[in-house]
Each structure stands twice: as C-alpha cells, then as structure tokens.
Scaffold this motif. Structure first.
Motif, PDB file in Angstrom:
ATOM      1  N   PHE A   1      57.119 -10.885   8.029  1.00 47.62           N
ATOM      2  CA  PHE A   1      57.640  -9.833   8.904  1.00 47.62           C
ATOM      3  C   PHE A   1      57.965 -10.462  10.252  1.00 47.62           C
ATOM      4  O   PHE A   1      57.159 -11.236  10.784  1.00 47.62           O
ATOM      5  CB  PHE A   1      56.621  -8.709   9.050  1.00 47.62           C
ATOM      6  CG  PHE A   1      56.166  -8.135   7.733  1.00 47.62           C
ATOM      7  CD1 PHE A   1      57.003  -7.323   6.992  1.00 47.62           C
ATOM      8  CD2 PHE A   1      54.912  -8.444   7.218  1.00 47.62           C
ATOM      9  CE1 PHE A   1      56.601  -6.817   5.766  1.00 47.62           C
ATOM     10  CE2 PHE A   1      54.495  -7.950   6.002  1.00 47.62           C
ATOM     11  CZ  PHE A   1      55.345  -7.128   5.258  1.00 47.62           C
ATOM     12  N   PRO A   2      59.123 -10.166  10.838  1.00 45.91           N
ATOM     13  CA  PRO A   2      59.526 -10.803  12.096  1.00 45.91           C
ATOM     14  C   PRO A   2      58.510 -10.613  13.227  1.00 45.91           C
ATOM     15  O   PRO A   2      58.306 -11.510  14.036  1.00 45.91           O
ATOM     16  CB  PRO A   2      60.855 -10.104  12.421  1.00 45.91           C
ATOM     17  CG  PRO A   2      61.367  -9.648  11.107  1.00 45.91           C
ATOM     18  CD  PRO A   2      60.162  -9.267  10.311  1.00 45.91           C
ATOM     19  N   ASP A   3      57.897  -9.439  13.273  1.00 51.40           N
ATOM     20  CA  ASP A   3      56.913  -9.143  14.307  1.00 51.40           C
ATOM     21  C   ASP A   3      55.521  -9.393  13.749  1.00 51.40           C
ATOM     22  O   ASP A   3      55.102  -8.767  12.769  1.00 51.40           O
ATOM     23  CB  ASP A   3      57.061  -7.683  14.746  1.00 51.40           C
ATOM     24  CG  ASP A   3      56.161  -7.325  15.925  1.00 51.40           C
ATOM     25  OD1 ASP A   3      55.227  -8.102  16.228  1.00 51.40           O
ATOM     26  OD2 ASP A   3      56.375  -6.263  16.532  1.00 51.40           O
ATOM     27  N   GLY A   4      54.788 -10.299  14.372  1.00 49.58           N
ATOM     28  CA  GLY A   4      53.461 -10.636  13.889  1.00 49.58           C
ATOM     29  C   GLY A   4      52.481  -9.492  13.895  1.00 49.58           C
ATOM     30  O   GLY A   4      51.453  -9.528  13.203  1.00 49.58           O
ATOM     31  N   LYS A   5      52.779  -8.450  14.660  1.00 49.09           N
ATOM     32  CA  LYS A   5      51.883  -7.296  14.728  1.00 49.09           C
ATOM     33  C   LYS A   5      52.010  -6.397  13.502  1.00 49.09           C
ATOM     34  O   LYS A   5      51.132  -5.592  13.212  1.00 49.09           O
ATOM     35  CB  LYS A   5      52.170  -6.486  15.995  1.00 49.09           C
ATOM     36  CG  LYS A   5      51.119  -5.436  16.337  1.00 49.09           C
ATOM     37  CD  LYS A   5      51.419  -4.811  17.701  1.00 49.09           C
ATOM     38  CE  LYS A   5      50.337  -3.833  18.116  1.00 49.09           C
ATOM     39  NZ  LYS A   5      50.181  -2.687  17.216  1.00 49.09           N
ATOM     40  N   THR A   6      53.115  -6.532  12.756  1.00 49.77           N
ATOM     41  CA  THR A   6      53.364  -5.639  11.632  1.00 49.77           C
ATOM     42  C   THR A   6      52.265  -5.740  10.568  1.00 49.77           C
ATOM     43  O   THR A   6      51.679  -4.727  10.163  1.00 49.77           O
ATOM     44  CB  THR A   6      54.735  -5.955  10.996  1.00 49.77           C
ATOM     45  OG1 THR A   6      55.753  -5.786  11.976  1.00 49.77           O
ATOM     46  CG2 THR A   6      55.002  -5.013   9.822  1.00 49.77           C
TER      47      THR A   6
ATOM     48  N   ARG B   1      56.146 -15.917   8.328  1.00 48.11           N
ATOM     49  CA  ARG B   1      56.929 -14.853   8.990  1.00 48.11           C
ATOM     50  C   ARG B   1      57.545 -13.899   7.965  1.00 48.11           C
ATOM     51  O   ARG B   1      58.749 -13.628   7.953  1.00 48.11           O
ATOM     52  CB  ARG B   1      58.017 -15.446   9.889  1.00 48.11           C
ATOM     53  CG  ARG B   1      57.432 -16.195  11.084  1.00 48.11           C
ATOM     54  CD  ARG B   1      58.451 -16.420  12.179  1.00 48.11           C
ATOM     55  NE  ARG B   1      57.835 -17.013  13.356  1.00 48.11           N
ATOM     56  CZ  ARG B   1      57.183 -16.331  14.305  1.00 48.11           C
ATOM     57  NH1 ARG B   1      57.046 -15.025  14.188  1.00 48.11           N
ATOM     58  NH2 ARG B   1      56.676 -16.962  15.338  1.00 48.11           N
TER      59      ARG B   1
ATOM     60  N   ASP C   1      48.692  -4.498  11.377  1.00 47.77           N
ATOM     61  CA  ASP C   1      48.536  -3.037  11.460  1.00 47.77           C
ATOM     62  C   ASP C   1      48.632  -2.379  10.086  1.00 47.77           C
ATOM     63  O   ASP C   1      48.534  -1.153   9.964  1.00 47.77           O
ATOM     64  CB  ASP C   1      49.599  -2.437  12.377  1.00 47.77           C
ATOM     65  CG  ASP C   1      49.377  -2.786  13.840  1.00 47.77           C
ATOM     66  OD1 ASP C   1      48.293  -3.309  14.155  1.00 47.77           O
ATOM     67  OD2 ASP C   1      50.288  -2.550  14.655  1.00 47.77           O
TER      68      ASP C   1
ATOM     69  N   GLN D   1      51.473 -14.688   8.080  1.00 44.47           N
ATOM     70  CA  GLN D   1      51.868 -14.864   9.472  1.00 44.47           C
ATOM     71  C   GLN D   1      52.676 -16.141   9.679  1.00 44.47           C
ATOM     72  O   GLN D   1      53.669 -16.142  10.402  1.00 44.47           O
ATOM     73  CB  GLN D   1      50.629 -14.870  10.370  1.00 44.47           C
ATOM     74  CG  GLN D   1      49.836 -13.559  10.355  1.00 44.47           C
ATOM     75  CD  GLN D   1      50.608 -12.380  10.938  1.00 44.47           C
ATOM     76  OE1 GLN D   1      51.629 -11.972  10.369  1.00 44.47           O
ATOM     77  NE2 GLN D   1      50.133 -11.833  12.056  1.00 44.47           N
TER      78      GLN D   1
END
Length: 525
Positions: free
Chosen positions: A44-49, A42, A52, A39
């Motif tokens: 993944f740009p979206d922290g929710k990726t 980063r 999930d 996290q």
C-alpha cells in the motif's frame, strides 16, 4: 445503591485498563515477518494503511499461514493481505452494508438554506435540501424525486417536505423548476417530476395543499406556454402540434448559446456541426434541450444515432416527457376536485384524456412491442429502443396488452446482466449502453410491477442491486451510473463518474424497502 454499583464498575474498568493496554501488541509485534514484508514491499502506498487494518480472524492463525506458505510475489502478498484483513479504503466495506451506508450518507448530502452572495450563480432556497454529490453541489430537479424515494423510507420525511417547500417557492418565483438551482440553468427545466414528488408528502395542511396546487398549475403553464405561438412549423417553445391537432410536448431551452457549465464542449460540437452546414444556434439549442431531457447525451437525440454533432432534440417528441405531463394533468385534476374547483377538474381531466389517447396513437409501435419517441421530420416513431419506453407503464398510460408486450421486449433486448440497459446503441455517450442509471431502473421496476409483471420487475431490481452492491464492495462508493453489461462503474460523458450519489442512494433504499431479500442475495453474489 444503583449509583454505588455504577461507581464500582467504573473503578474496576479503570483498574483493568492498564493491564489490557500492556497486553495489546502493535501490528509490528503481532505480525512480525508479515508486517515487514507488507511495509517494505509497499503493498500500500501509505504505510499507515496496513497498520490500521483489522484482522478477519485470529492473528496467530494468519501469521502461521503466512509462515507455512509465503506468497511468491508482491501480487500474491497483496491478495493474502486482502483475504485476511479489512484494509481501510480498500476492502473494509461489504455489499450487505449498502442500505446502512446510504442512511449514513443522507446527512452528508444535506445543505442548508441558500441566501446567494452578490455575483453568485446560486438560486435562493428557504429550507434544507439534499444534493446529488460530487460536482453536483446544488439541488437538481428530476434527481430529487428519486432521492426523495429513499428519504421517505429512511426516516427522513422532514427533508422530503423541506425540499418540496423549496421547489414550490422556486416555481412561485421563477415560473418553473430549473434544471438545477443555479442561474445558468434558468432557461430550461428537467423531466417534470414535481407532481409525483407531491405524492410523497405527508403534509395535510389545506393552505399548503392550495399553494402546491397553484404551483403545479403554474408549472403546467410553463410547459404549455408555446401553444400561444404555434405557427405553420407546428412547434413553438415546448409545445408541438401533432397531425390530429393534439398538443404534446418536447424538450427545449429558451437560449441558443453554449451552456455556461459546458461552454468549451458546446463550442466544439457546434464547430463540428457547422462543417455539415448546421448553424451554431440550432445545434446549441438542441444541446441545451438534451440537457433539459436529463439524457445528456444519448443516441435518442442524434440524427445519425452516433455523432453528437447531429443532435436534434427539439425535433423529437419524447415519450417520457409526455408520460410525465399526463401524470401532472391527472394530479392537477384530482387536486382541483379535492379543492372543490369543478371547472379546473373538468379542464384537466379532458387534457389528461387527450394526452393518454395520444400516447397510444403516436408512441406505441405494436409490431415491435415498444413505446417510442416520435420524429417530427419523418412523422413516425423513431427506430431507437430505450428505457424511456417504460414511462407509459410507470404513469399508468399503457393498456394491459401494451404492458405485456413491453415486458417481452424488455426481456429480449433491454435486460442486461447488471440491470436495465439505457439504449441498445454503443456510442460512448453516457446515456447509451453499456450504462445503466438508477432513475430508469426505478421507472421500469415500478411500471412493470404496476401491471403485474412482478417477476421481471424483481429480476431487474435484483440485477441492479447486485451491480450497486458489487461496486460498493469494491470502491466503498455509491455512484452516479454503472456499466450494466460488466457490472462495474459506468463511464462516458463530459465529466468523470461521480459518487455520493443522491438518486442511486434513493433507489437502492426504495428497492430494499420493497424487496429486502434482494440485497441479501446481491451481497452473496
């Protein structure tokens, strides 16, 4: 008694639920330092990726491996995550899931009957239909045949019948099937697959058969309308008079203005061609005719084989179009025979016989073992080798010797690592190498198999399915076109590669239905 048992099981499940919920940990709790690293870096740009994502193995083992061998940098961390998790939208799809994915896509590509609003460019359609996907939000002509191949084997026969009903009504209303179901496409058609679409129907109603035969004959009349205006030039509209008097067909468009959907592009191409002394009207009609061919655009249509400004589609007599016209004439003859119309049967049997002979006479290049397009200016076959050379095999117009020679040529020159090459010329245009297209793969596969060249047909199919499966595993998408040299998404053309995608879905399902072992092999590559 059974009801009481069910109630007890429900009660037990509810009793256990709170305990299970309490035991379930969040990703931060499960993966601690790994979670924090992903996290804060980063990955993944979206922290929710990442939160999930689904672990591919025991979370404790993943965390232990991370602690014992921490990734050295961000790239290594990402690689570690992808190796150990199914990440939404990144690697949560597998090659083996292609057929299942296609079956799930069909409902998403279905559109309901169209009643155009005032000022809309949409053409009215009475029944549900399937669109290709992406920017192609209406039904298209030749795309639909290859889409129907998949619908027919994926339990979607009602959609096959409803699309046929739409096409039949469009012919009745407009005299032909346009390029696509928009008013700006009405001045041209596309490769005429309606006759072959009818082979996929299971509707045995005599009234429906009569209506379809009438529509098929009317479509034939549309393509042959130019026979009544032939002059010394030897061509009018879509009809060409060959040296021996045989009437064959070419691609054409009733207009010579820039295409509505590609206005700026056509104006620019015409301006470039004007510098070489060509009129805008001629260039724009040839651009439109190229769109009617479905091969928009390809070195097949270029005088210099390279520059779009030299396009001369109307000067070429195409082998694919005339093969499809033969299939149309043969089916009209057969349907007329079934209907008891002896005069019609005689006429169309004779037309089919003449065209079949002309295909060998004008399109076959024996010394090169290939079928070719025919050039009206040079009065001989063009030097361009393309996947269109497989069409005579696809419709049964080749002799066994021609089919065998064609197979040899395909192995030597058109077979790429990821499927069948479209041409052998690299121009940057989308209907040239390195791109491969689903409809051309099927034409080759089905045509070669028809003549007993099953090993080559399976080889092409396996290579193509490997390309599709690989791209699906990497992108989660079924694409309009693919690079068959490097086995990746294709490029070139007037717009970005589209996903959806009707004819790719249909051909993938049709191949999987014929040779289900190929997908297992493709998934393992």
């Amino acid at each position: 008694m059974l009801k009481q048992v069910r109630l007890c099981l429900v009660a037990l499940a509810l009793a256990l639920a709170p305990a299970a919920a309490e035991a379930q940990q969040s990703p931060a709790e499960l993966f601690g330092p790994l979670f924090e690293a992903v996290q804060t870096s980063r990955v993944f740009p979206d922290g929710k990726t990442f939160v999930d994502a689904v672990p591919k193995r025991d979370p404790a083992a993943i965390l232990a491996d991370y602690r014992s061998r921490p990734p050295a940098d961000a790239a290594a961390l990402r690689a570690f995550v992808l190796a150990n998790f199914k990440v939404p939208g990144v690697n949560d799809h597998e090659a083996a899931d292609v057929r299942r994915h296609v079956q799930a896509l069909w409902p998403m590509l279905v559109r309901q009957p169209v009643v155009p609003e005032a000022g809309s460019s949409a053409i009215a359609l009475p029944q549900p239909y399937v669109v290709p996907g992406g920017r192609f939000r209406e039904m298209y002509y030749w795309d639909s045949f290859f889409t129907m191949l998949g619908l027919a084997v994926d339990g979607q026969q009602p959609l096959v019948e409803s699309m046929l009903a739409d096409f039949t009504e469009v012919i009745e209303r407009h005299g032909h099937i346009p390029n696509g179901m928009r008013t700006y496409y009405l001045s041209r058609s596309q490769p005429p697959f309606y006759a072959l679409m009818l082979d996929l129907s299971r509707d045995a109603d005599p009234a429906t058969a009569a209506r379809r035969l009438a529509a098929l004959r009317r479509e034939h009349g549309y393509w042959m309308k130019g026979k009544d205006c032939l002059d010394e030039s030897g061509a009018c509209q879509r009809v060409v008079k060959m040296p021996d008097g045989t009437l064959l067909n070419r691609y054409y468009d009733d207009r010579d203005t820039p295409r509505d959907e590609s206005f700026a592009e056509d104006v620019a191409t015409a301006a470039e061609a004007k510098q070489a002394g060509r009129s805008a009207a001629i260039v724009q009609r040839d651009l439109r005719a190229g769109a009617e061919s479905g091969w928009d655009f390809s070195s097949r249509w270029l005088a210099d084989g390279r520059s779009l400004a030299t396009i001369r589609t109307t000067g070429i007599v195409p082998v694919d179009l005339n093969s499809l016209m033969l299939a149309m004439e043969e089916r009209i003859a057969a349907r007329c025979k079934t209907a008891g119309d002896a005069a019609c049967t005689t006429v169309f049997t004779a037309l089919a016989g003449k065209r079949k002979a002309a295909i060998s006479r004008y399109f076959w290049v024996a010394r090169e073992g290939r079928f070719a397009d025919w050039d009206r200016e040079t009065r001989k076959p063009t030097p361009a080798l393309s996947a269109a050379s497989l069409y005579p095999l696809f419709v049964g117009a080749a002799t066994p010797a021609q089919a065998k020679a064609t197979a040899t040529t395909v192995r030597a020159r058109l077979l790429a690592p990821g499927g069948l090459r479209t041409t052998t010329v690299r121009t940057g245009l989308q209907w040239d190498v390195p791109n491969g297209w689903a409809p051309l793969q099927w034409v080759a596969i089905d045509g070669l198999a028809r003549y007993g060249e099953t090993d080559l047909a399976r080889d092409i199919a396996g290579r193509w399915m490997g390309t599709v499966a690989r791209a699906y595993a990497e992108t989660g998408k079924m694409l309009e076109k693919y690079d068959v040299e490097e086995r990746k998404p294709g490029g070139g053309g007037e717009y970005p590669n589209q996903d959806g995608f009707g004819w790719t879905n249909g051909v993938a399902s049709a191949i999987d239905e014929r040779w289900p072992d190929l997908m297992k092999t493709a998934a393992a590559q």
